[in-house]
Design a protein around this motif. Structure first.
Motif: not given
Length: 441
Positions: A140-142, A335, A162, A362, A365-366
């Motif tokens: 997952p994109v973090r 995304d 992403q 995303t 989450d970032c």
């Protein structure tokens, strides 16, 4: 007959193994671009040469089969072909040479250098159309990626891995925004695919980019609009293959394709030539399939630890960002998307990002919750101003009736100033967040 069957079987075995084979046929039909030749064993993607009337050879590529014909497209421009001309296979074009020698160079869709320098030494190989990846390998994109543009860093934060679309009509600043991102990003490797654009624009883009320090870790694949649809498609696949190779080396790669719409147009030309029926607004089904497979090649790889962050420009015909089939299809897979506003561009705002029409799926989450809250407040005030602007100008609203609306009108000049950024001005993630925090403590 038995000997012929054995020969055909050996050729098919060679195709499966990827070895170069020799096969030939004869031209039966030719309409100036599409060549129908008598059937011979050659897989889709095989490069061929066709004897021309002037004594030379014309390059072509197999794109499919129709009835008893092998269908090809000329890749080197028009040629004086005649009925019965000999067709010979050259090699398969389903792998590309890769390596660090690609960095700082400019190539065309066939991998030929365009910068006048010697061919790079490349010892590794990578599949042109990539390899299907187990979705469970995709992390997952973090973590955020610094793209150097304040509005994106602060309000539409891009994550590593992403996939983002930049949606706009013609002449609103898509290519200029890509140029800024290419020069200012913190990615380890930047790969730019200029597909179907004007030759003048390609030259100007490369000239500006090559003058910056970031060009040392940049690769450009340029296939202008006057090239064959096969080369335009190959340009997309080649740029993505380069990105996949560097991702496999653990690098954080920024892949930018300008534009996805021109790629769709190239696939439409080939699909219609192969007899596909046009569906939505003249696009055959293969176009939708191509967009999905191309976009899914970006992302993170849990094995190597590398990532491909994909930015794809999408041309909205007539500034219509809601009913265009390419926009709709891409937006469902991406995304996030960034919409550029012609109205803002006409007001001299660059980048002309319509913040409220754009979204990064995303971002939550970032970035921190405090950052997210400030970004939401920015959007809220910008939306209030936009919705009530006419009411205020017509005198239908008196200051003091709504404190939040008063604040929106008071801060609007600061909001515009925040979005506006010079072409040669860089704003890092830290600087962008600090400026947003100063605006909304």
């Amino acid at each position: 007959m038995k000997d012929a069957a054995v020969t055909l079987e050996r050729r098919l075995d060679a195709l499966k193994s990827g070895r170069t084979i020799s096969a030939s046929g004869r031209v039966r039909r030719f309409d100036g671009q599409i060549v129908h030749a008598s059937s011979f064993p050659a897989a889709v993607g095989t490069e061929c040469r066709i004897a021309s009337e002037d004594g030379g050879w014309a390059d072509a590529e197999v794109i499919g089969f129709l009835d008893d014909y092998t269908v090809m497209v000329l890749t080197g421009g028009s040629a004086p072909l005649v009925a019965g001309a000999r067709v010979e296979t050259k090699l398969r074009a389903d792998v590309v040479p890769v390596g660090d020698g690609l960095l700082g160079r400019v190539f065309d869709g066939a991998g030929r250098t365009l910068d006048g320098l010697a061919d790079p030494v490349l010892n590794a190989r990578w599949p042109l159309r990539g390899e299907r990846v187990n979705p469970l390998r995709r992390k997952p994109v973090r973590h955020s990626l610094d793209v150097g543009v304040r509005a994106l860093n602060a309000l539409l934060t891009v994550g590593r891995g992403q996939k983002v679309g930049i949606i706009a009509g013609s002449g609103v600043g898509k290519s200029s925004l890509l140029s800024c991102i290419a020069r200012f990003t913190s990615a380890d490797v930047v790969i730019i695919g200029l597909i179907g654009e004007r030759g003048r624009e390609v030259s100007g883009f490369v000239e500006e980019l090559s003058a910056s320090e970031s060009f040392a870790h940049t690769i450009v694949v340029a296939v202008p609009a006057d090239h064959s649809p096969v080369l335009r498609l190959r340009g997309l696949h080649r740029a993505t293959a380069y990105a996949e190779y560097f991702r496999s080396q653990g690098k954080n790669v920024l892949l930018m394709i300008d534009s996805l719409t021109r790629v769709a147009h190239a696939q439409r030309e080939l699909g219609l030539a192969l007899g596909e029926h046009p569906t939505t607004k003249g696009y055959p089904p293969s176009v939708i399939s191509l967009i999905g497979s191309a976009l899914e090649r970006a992302g993170l790889d849990s094995e190597s630890g590398g990532s491909i962050t994909g930015i794809y420009t999408i041309l909205a015909d007539g500034d219509d960002t809601t009913n265009d089939p390419i926009v709709d299809t891409a937006r469902a897979i991406l995304d996030g998307h960034v919409v550029l506003s012609r109205k803002q561009a006409e007001q001299g705002i660059f980048p002309a990002i319509d913040v409220n029409a754009s979204v990064s799926r995303t971002m939550t989450d970032c970035v921190s919750q405090a950052h997210m809250a400030r970004a939401r407040k920015f959007r809220r005030y910008l939306s209030l101003w936009d919705q009530n602007r006419d009411l205020m100008l017509l005198g239908g609203y008196q200051t003091g009736q709504d404190p939040e609306l008063d604040m929106a009108f008071e801060t609007y000049p600061k909001l515009v100033s925040f979005i506006t950024q010079g072409m040669h001005e860089r704003s890092t993630l830290i600087e962008s967040d600090a400026r947003l925090q100063a605006l909304f403590p």
